[in-house]
Design an enzyme around this catalytic site. Sequence first.
Site, PDB file in Angstrom:
ATOM      1  N   ARG A 171       0.853  -1.190   0.000  1.00  0.00           N
ATOM      2  CA  ARG A 171       0.000   0.000   0.000  1.00  0.00           C
ATOM      3  C   ARG A 171       0.887   1.237   0.000  1.00  0.00           C
ATOM      4  O   ARG A 171       1.704   1.434   0.895  1.00  0.00           O
ATOM      5  CB  ARG A 171      -0.938   0.036   1.205  1.00  0.00           C
ATOM      6  CG  ARG A 171      -1.797   1.326   1.214  1.00  0.00           C
ATOM      7  CD  ARG A 171      -3.033   1.251   2.085  1.00  0.00           C
ATOM      8  NE  ARG A 171      -2.758   1.283   3.505  1.00  0.00           N
ATOM      9  CZ  ARG A 171      -3.692   1.435   4.455  1.00  0.00           C
ATOM     10  NH1 ARG A 171      -4.974   1.564   4.113  1.00  0.00           N
ATOM     11  NH2 ARG A 171      -3.374   1.434   5.734  1.00  0.00           N
ATOM     12  N   ASP A 453      -4.402   2.706  13.982  1.00  0.00           N
ATOM     13  CA  ASP A 453      -3.560   3.399  13.011  1.00  0.00           C
ATOM     14  C   ASP A 453      -4.124   4.798  12.842  1.00  0.00           C
ATOM     15  O   ASP A 453      -4.989   5.237  13.602  1.00  0.00           O
ATOM     16  CB  ASP A 453      -3.443   2.621  11.693  1.00  0.00           C
ATOM     17  CG  ASP A 453      -4.723   2.633  10.860  1.00  0.00           C
ATOM     18  OD1 ASP A 453      -5.703   3.305  11.242  1.00  0.00           O
ATOM     19  OD2 ASP A 453      -4.747   1.969   9.811  1.00  0.00           O
TER      20      ASP A 453
END
Length: 543
Positions: A171, A453
């Site tokens: 990613r 996160d």
Amino acid sequence: MTEQMMEQPQTLTGLKLAGHHIQGQEEVFTEGAMSLLESLCARFAGDVDALLAKRKERQVRIDKGELPDFLPETRAIRDGKWTIRGIPTDLQDRRVEITGPVDRKMIINALNADVKVFMADFEDSLAPSWEKVIQGQINLRDAVRGTIEYKAPDTGKEYRLNDNPAVLIARVRGLHLKEKHVEFNGQSIPGALFDFCFYFYHNYRQLLSKGSGPYFYIPKLESHLEARWWAKVFAFTEERFCLEPGTIKCTCLIETLPAVFEMDEILYELRSNIVALNCGRWDYIFSYIKTLKHHSDRVLPDRQQVTMDKPFLSAYSRLLIKTCHKRGALAMGGMAAFIPAKDAEANRLVLERVCKDKELEARNGHDGTWVAHPGLAQTAMAVFNQFIGDDHCNQLHITRDVDAPILASELLAPCEGERTEHGMRLNIRIALQYIEAWISGNGCVPIYGLMEDAATAEISRASIWQWIHHQKHLSNGKLVTKALLKEMLVEELANVKEEVGSERFTHGRFTQAAVLLEEITTADELVDFLTLPGYELLTKQEH
């Protein structure tokens, strides 16, 4: 050339490494890789600012009262009979994926976990210090070659890859994030191009020779025009390296409110390269707050009450599945952010909640799901095995054609629930601890039994901003104001000190984190991403 001409100042062109030297960087910044990066920047970097400007223009209209909706000018694409190019064999079964940052030990554990895919993350779970970004590229190169090893300095325990590791997908960073340590024509380059370039260049041959390929997750798209930009990046790179069109494959996260209205169009623009869309649920909740921040009738309750069975989130999940399966693409579910508990009874409750969440996704027709910890992989896998079985790799056969059309009003539906003092204080403590970790260089943090996160911290701080902005009351009658936030922040900072201990608190950056949290939560305008001011603090620390 005359002496006079030679004395004239030279125009600043090309690439420049502005970061300090990192051990091993020569392995990343090879001549061929730098040549690709320079070409990508020359052709595509300049378009990013224009795409980000379009985001701002649309947001201004929404702030003035307009609501997001499906685009009338692209109706023909939504109504058309077309499908994506196809899905490689090793991406057809993605029933459980694990995600995590690109540090060496994490990569080995994730690739060895009982999952189909590991998403190696340069984005929301990585605080992108110069060292971590470069080391991450080295780590992934070693992982692709099967040579990655790690020895724990404290225990001496050694980690190596198993014989049949998970499929690797990288990613990259979102378009809004710059890489300050590399400049092109005097400007910081898009972090997305940096991450894409070096992962592709150093790994595509090895991946293709193994029957896999250069696979990417693309985050935080807000429009099909941004997807079109990525399609051009992929096509240019494939042509440059004499690869078949569609060799590069991507999965796009639908994690912004504007993007949910353009899913058909995003799939269409990327139809040569795309294989799936993913419900990035936590960022999506944050985006709902951010996009509708001036709409007082759409203020969210406590974060813990905003679950996937709420009407606006259920509509989002079902529309993503219906859209993907109509076009031959996989529809990935969202993240189970829980961490296994040491206490047996507490762990049983964690696994129960994970099971319930994954059953909802699988029943809706998702083809797979995300977990944040290897200890949850078996539970998630059991659920999806039950629904997918041995005869299929996925649930593409579930078309949801019998569903009524999902309307814009369903995707924008207000969310019922309470705003509590406990919820507000929890938001403050979570955001405080996450920001402290992030500006210290750690983007993936266990807090109160969840692997947090950037997305979850974004929800925490944006919710409070929205409550202040719209002068909302908590369930105990307290008016949410800037003064209340500051008062609670002082108290919760003291509570965090007690929780983490004086030594950890003193050697940490909690005071800096509290200052940043107060600034972005009491600002008159909602700050787009906490990682933008956070990146400034992170890079200052490096000097």
